[in-house]
Design a protein around this motif. Sequence first.
Motif, PDB file in Angstrom:
ATOM      1  N   UNK A 138      48.291 -36.598  79.891  1.00  0.00           N
ATOM      2  CA  UNK A 138      47.754 -37.028  78.612  1.00  0.00           C
ATOM      3  C   UNK A 138      48.113 -38.440  78.207  1.00  0.00           C
ATOM      4  N   UNK A 139      48.818 -39.157  79.037  1.00  0.00           N
ATOM      5  CA  UNK A 139      49.261 -40.515  78.699  1.00  0.00           C
ATOM      6  C   UNK A 139      48.072 -41.459  78.604  1.00  0.00           C
ATOM      7  N   UNK A 140      48.075 -42.296  77.546  1.00  0.00           N
ATOM      8  CA  UNK A 140      47.013 -43.274  77.338  1.00  0.00           C
ATOM      9  C   UNK A 140      47.618 -44.667  77.225  1.00  0.00           C
ATOM     10  N   UNK A 141      47.020 -45.618  77.908  1.00  0.00           N
ATOM     11  CA  UNK A 141      47.462 -47.009  77.864  1.00  0.00           C
ATOM     12  C   UNK A 141      46.368 -47.820  77.189  1.00  0.00           C
ATOM     13  N   UNK A 142      46.734 -48.565  76.162  1.00  0.00           N
ATOM     14  CA  UNK A 142      45.760 -49.339  75.386  1.00  0.00           C
ATOM     15  C   UNK A 142      45.038 -50.359  76.261  1.00  0.00           C
ATOM     16  N   UNK A 171      35.665 -63.292  69.360  1.00  0.00           N
ATOM     17  CA  UNK A 171      36.414 -63.484  70.612  1.00  0.00           C
ATOM     18  C   UNK A 171      37.701 -62.681  70.733  1.00  0.00           C
ATOM     19  N   UNK A 172      38.252 -62.207  69.628  1.00  0.00           N
ATOM     20  CA  UNK A 172      39.508 -61.455  69.699  1.00  0.00           C
ATOM     21  C   UNK A 172      39.303 -59.946  69.677  1.00  0.00           C
ATOM     22  N   UNK A 173      38.025 -59.497  69.691  1.00  0.00           N
ATOM     23  CA  UNK A 173      37.748 -58.061  69.671  1.00  0.00           C
ATOM     24  C   UNK A 173      36.912 -57.678  70.881  1.00  0.00           C
ATOM     25  N   UNK A 224      46.743 -57.518  75.268  1.00  0.00           N
ATOM     26  CA  UNK A 224      46.394 -56.111  75.071  1.00  0.00           C
ATOM     27  C   UNK A 224      45.715 -55.989  73.716  1.00  0.00           C
ATOM     28  N   UNK A 225      44.993 -54.901  73.534  1.00  0.00           N
ATOM     29  CA  UNK A 225      44.197 -54.724  72.326  1.00  0.00           C
ATOM     30  C   UNK A 225      44.638 -53.458  71.608  1.00  0.00           C
ATOM     31  N   UNK A 226      44.808 -53.568  70.313  1.00  0.00           N
ATOM     32  CA  UNK A 226      45.270 -52.443  69.506  1.00  0.00           C
ATOM     33  C   UNK A 226      44.331 -51.242  69.678  1.00  0.00           C
ATOM     34  N   UNK A 228      43.669 -48.798  67.761  1.00  0.00           N
ATOM     35  CA  UNK A 228      42.929 -48.419  66.554  1.00  0.00           C
ATOM     36  C   UNK A 228      41.917 -49.477  66.155  1.00  0.00           C
ATOM     37  N   UNK A 229      42.355 -50.726  66.056  1.00  0.00           N
ATOM     38  CA  UNK A 229      41.483 -51.795  65.552  1.00  0.00           C
ATOM     39  C   UNK A 229      40.762 -52.552  66.653  1.00  0.00           C
ATOM     40  N   UNK A 230      41.241 -52.453  67.888  1.00  0.00           N
ATOM     41  CA  UNK A 230      40.735 -53.204  69.037  1.00  0.00           C
ATOM     42  C   UNK A 230      40.888 -54.709  68.850  1.00  0.00           C
ATOM     43  N   UNK A 231      41.870 -55.109  68.045  1.00  0.00           N
ATOM     44  CA  UNK A 231      42.205 -56.521  67.898  1.00  0.00           C
ATOM     45  C   UNK A 231      43.147 -56.952  69.020  1.00  0.00           C
ATOM     46  N   UNK A 232      43.004 -58.184  69.476  1.00  0.00           N
ATOM     47  CA  UNK A 232      43.789 -58.715  70.586  1.00  0.00           C
ATOM     48  C   UNK A 232      45.151 -59.219  70.126  1.00  0.00           C
ATOM     49  N   UNK A 233      46.169 -58.963  70.916  1.00  0.00           N
ATOM     50  CA  UNK A 233      47.479 -59.550  70.687  1.00  0.00           C
ATOM     51  C   UNK A 233      48.179 -59.739  72.041  1.00  0.00           C
TER      52      UNK A 233
END
Length: 260
Positions: A138-142, A171-173, A224-226, A228-233
């Motif tokens: 069940x492991x999930x990697x963003x 560009x960040x999503x 990587x992207x959040x 929940x929000x799919x924002x980049x960081x």
Amino acid sequence: MLPQQDRLLVRSLGSASVWTHDASCFNLLEASGYRTQAAVGVWGTTRFGNIQVGFEHPIEQVRLAREMGMFETERFIADCEAAFAADSSHKAIREVVARAMSEPATVLKSLGEPKRAGSQTLFHSDSLTILNVIWAPGMMVMPHNHRMWAVIGIYSGREDNVFWRRIPGEPNRIEAAGAKALCEKDTMPLGSDVIHSVINPIDRLTGAIHIYGGGDFFAAERSEWDSLTLDEHRHDRARTLRMFEQANARYEASLRTLDG
């Protein structure tokens, strides 16, 4: 003639010989042309899966592994290095990985039955990294990128990949763009610009070989992207390590529940 359980199985190749005390592989070795003979001087020993084998010369370790279709970690690494030296793209290494994954049971025996989630570094240089990655059930990697090419080979379980692409004008999503399920024996290359997320959808540990080339995997600046929000960081290695430990805690708790 010695009793079968005590026989030394030897094959002379030039001035070198191979031997084993392991009776469980007697028929396998003899069918491959090996013959019983008195003990010989030994250069060293190694283990192919559950078979303990000794050699008069180190080159015999490679020959026996290839003849018997066994996965041997050091030989696999050497083959990957040679492939990368010949072709710095993913193509040659994909062939090496595909060949190894065609016999997943031998890879599993060599690396060991997975016990918990984690990432073991088998080889690392400033241009090539080979990892043994274990995903918990069940492991999930963003969603994340590597900024270098990759080759993934599955030797136990299953790994589902979701592929993502950047949204024009944002560009960040990112947005989902496709998916592929990898099962035992499957091998897949990833380009240097690929963004993907990973999930282990089954109720047991999944084992995979991940190879990264064209840069230093541990030093590269990645994103990587959040979830929940799919924002980049920026990629956070400490967060990744915590993710593995949290997945292990859930997995171990589920095992205790089953035992109870």
